[in-house]
Design a protein around this motif. Structure first.
Motif, PDB file in Angstrom:
ATOM      1  N   ARG A   1       0.820  -1.211   0.000  1.00  0.00           N
ATOM      2  CA  ARG A   1       0.000   0.000   0.000  1.00  0.00           C
ATOM      3  C   ARG A   1       0.854   1.262   0.000  1.00  0.00           C
ATOM      4  O   ARG A   1       0.733   2.101  -0.874  1.00  0.00           O
ATOM      5  CB  ARG A   1      -0.953  -0.027   1.195  1.00  0.00           C
ATOM      6  N   GLU A   2       1.702   1.434   1.005  1.00  0.00           N
ATOM      7  CA  GLU A   2       2.538   2.636   1.049  1.00  0.00           C
ATOM      8  C   GLU A   2       3.953   2.398   1.543  1.00  0.00           C
ATOM      9  O   GLU A   2       4.804   3.268   1.413  1.00  0.00           O
ATOM     10  CB  GLU A   2       1.891   3.710   1.949  1.00  0.00           C
ATOM     11  N   GLY A   3       4.231   1.223   2.083  1.00  0.00           N
ATOM     12  CA  GLY A   3       5.578   0.963   2.593  1.00  0.00           C
ATOM     13  C   GLY A   3       6.653   1.062   1.526  1.00  0.00           C
ATOM     14  O   GLY A   3       7.765   1.539   1.782  1.00  0.00           O
ATOM     15  N   TRP A   4       6.328   0.631   0.305  1.00  0.00           N
ATOM     16  CA  TRP A   4       7.309   0.681  -0.780  1.00  0.00           C
ATOM     17  C   TRP A   4       7.735   2.110  -1.092  1.00  0.00           C
ATOM     18  O   TRP A   4       8.871   2.339  -1.518  1.00  0.00           O
ATOM     19  CB  TRP A   4       6.737   0.022  -2.037  1.00  0.00           C
ATOM     20  N   MET A   5       6.824   3.068  -0.860  1.00  0.00           N
ATOM     21  CA  MET A   5       7.171   4.466  -1.128  1.00  0.00           C
ATOM     22  C   MET A   5       8.281   4.933  -0.186  1.00  0.00           C
ATOM     23  O   MET A   5       9.240   5.595  -0.613  1.00  0.00           O
ATOM     24  CB  MET A   5       5.944   5.357  -0.956  1.00  0.00           C
TER      25      MET A   5
ATOM     26  N   ALA B   1      11.248   8.920  -7.619  1.00  0.00           N
ATOM     27  CA  ALA B   1      10.465   7.838  -7.019  1.00  0.00           C
ATOM     28  C   ALA B   1       9.127   7.624  -7.704  1.00  0.00           C
ATOM     29  O   ALA B   1       8.371   6.731  -7.321  1.00  0.00           O
ATOM     30  CB  ALA B   1      10.238   8.126  -5.537  1.00  0.00           C
ATOM     31  N   ASP B   2       8.819   8.480  -8.701  1.00  0.00           N
ATOM     32  CA  ASP B   2       7.552   8.396  -9.444  1.00  0.00           C
ATOM     33  C   ASP B   2       6.352   8.533  -8.506  1.00  0.00           C
ATOM     34  O   ASP B   2       5.393   7.766  -8.568  1.00  0.00           O
ATOM     35  CB  ASP B   2       7.465   7.074 -10.219  1.00  0.00           C
ATOM     36  N   LEU B   3       6.431   9.544  -7.637  1.00  0.00           N
ATOM     37  CA  LEU B   3       5.360   9.808  -6.685  1.00  0.00           C
ATOM     38  C   LEU B   3       4.747  11.174  -6.957  1.00  0.00           C
ATOM     39  O   LEU B   3       5.443  12.092  -7.394  1.00  0.00           O
ATOM     40  CB  LEU B   3       5.891   9.774  -5.247  1.00  0.00           C
ATOM     41  N   PRO B   4       3.452  11.348  -6.690  1.00  0.00           N
ATOM     42  CA  PRO B   4       2.844  12.678  -6.830  1.00  0.00           C
ATOM     43  C   PRO B   4       3.404  13.632  -5.789  1.00  0.00           C
ATOM     44  O   PRO B   4       3.903  13.213  -4.734  1.00  0.00           O
ATOM     45  CB  PRO B   4       1.358  12.412  -6.621  1.00  0.00           C
ATOM     46  N   ALA B   5       3.286  14.916  -6.069  1.00  0.00           N
ATOM     47  CA  ALA B   5       3.862  15.920  -5.172  1.00  0.00           C
ATOM     48  C   ALA B   5       3.226  15.896  -3.789  1.00  0.00           C
ATOM     49  O   ALA B   5       3.886  16.236  -2.806  1.00  0.00           O
ATOM     50  CB  ALA B   5       3.728  17.309  -5.789  1.00  0.00           C
ATOM     51  N   THR B   6       1.970  15.507  -3.701  1.00  0.00           N
ATOM     52  CA  THR B   6       1.308  15.479  -2.386  1.00  0.00           C
ATOM     53  C   THR B   6       1.980  14.483  -1.444  1.00  0.00           C
ATOM     54  O   THR B   6       2.146  14.764  -0.255  1.00  0.00           O
ATOM     55  CB  THR B   6      -0.169  15.101  -2.555  1.00  0.00           C
ATOM     56  N   ILE B   7       2.368  13.325  -1.970  1.00  0.00           N
ATOM     57  CA  ILE B   7       3.079  12.336  -1.153  1.00  0.00           C
ATOM     58  C   ILE B   7       4.535  12.742  -0.987  1.00  0.00           C
ATOM     59  O   ILE B   7       5.099  12.659   0.100  1.00  0.00           O
ATOM     60  CB  ILE B   7       2.978  10.939  -1.790  1.00  0.00           C
TER      61      ILE B   7
END
Length: 211
Positions: free
Chosen positions: A8-12, A182-188
């Motif tokens: 879910r989010e641990g990989w981030m 990391a290919d993540l949106p700016a909010t995260i």
């Protein structure tokens, strides 16, 4: 439970930590030469120094119209810093890595554990207190998002279409660079960048006191 969290989010968090660690490794050969007078040879400062230097090169490549604002330009910036670091490292006599490791093993473990604990704890805190609506957070998020989405540099101004940001924005470039990698949106990425600054500050303070 752990597998669900990782999916879910641990990989981030792990991916973000890995990017910062790889960046720090690229600068370590440089710190052992330039900061050789310090007992830890600059190990505790490698991550913040790498984030600063890679961001600077990444920004310069864009501002000089050498590259576009892509993940590839970030990798190129990392490779340039790694090349400079290795060039400075190989000029003098070989560094005694084995003896340095045996003498500083405890310090290295403390730095790594401290960074992980501070980074993870702040990431968990921001996961439960993740609002971006108070004080200057909307502006901060707008700048970081604009930098991450801009096709080239100077980054687009989120408030005035057709113009570039007329404000000091290096800190936002740092967060946007890692978030883009990391290919993540700016909010995260915004919240993980806050965790990064918290952890880097903590390990840097430890390094100064230790040295």
């Amino acid at each position: 439970m752990i597998s669900e969290w990782l999916a879910r989010e641990g990989w981030m968090i792990i991916n973000w930590w890995l990017l910062l660690t790889v960046g720090g490794m690229a600068v370590l050969p440089l710190t052992v030469r330039l900061l050789h007078a310090l007992p830890d040879k600059g190990y505790s400062l490698a991550r913040p120094l790498s984030l600063l230097l890679i961001t600077l090169v990444y920004w310069l490549l864009g501002m000089l119209n050498i590259t576009e604002n892509t993940t590839g330009s970030i990798v190129l910036a990392w490779m340039i810093i790694l090349g400079i670091s290795l060039y400075v490292y190989i000029k003098p006599n070989p560094f005694a890595w084995r003896s340095w490791w045996s003498e500083n093993r405890a310090m290295i473990l403390v730095v790594e554990i401290l960074f992980i604990v501070l980074f993870a704890s702040m990431a968990v805190y921001r996961a439960h207190q993740n609002e971006l609506a108070s004080t200057e957070k909307p502006m901060d998020l707008a700048f970081m998002s604009a930098i991450q989405r801009s096709p080239d540099f100077p980054p687009d101004d989120p408030w005035l279409s057709g113009y570039s940001i007329s404000y000091y924005y290096m800190g936002y470039v740092m967060g946007a660079m890692v978030s883009k990698s990391a290919d993540l949106p700016a909010t995260i990425g915004f919240n993980l960048h806050l965790a990064t600054l918290f952890a880097l500050g903590g390990t840097a303070v430890f390094g100064v006191v230790y040295n």
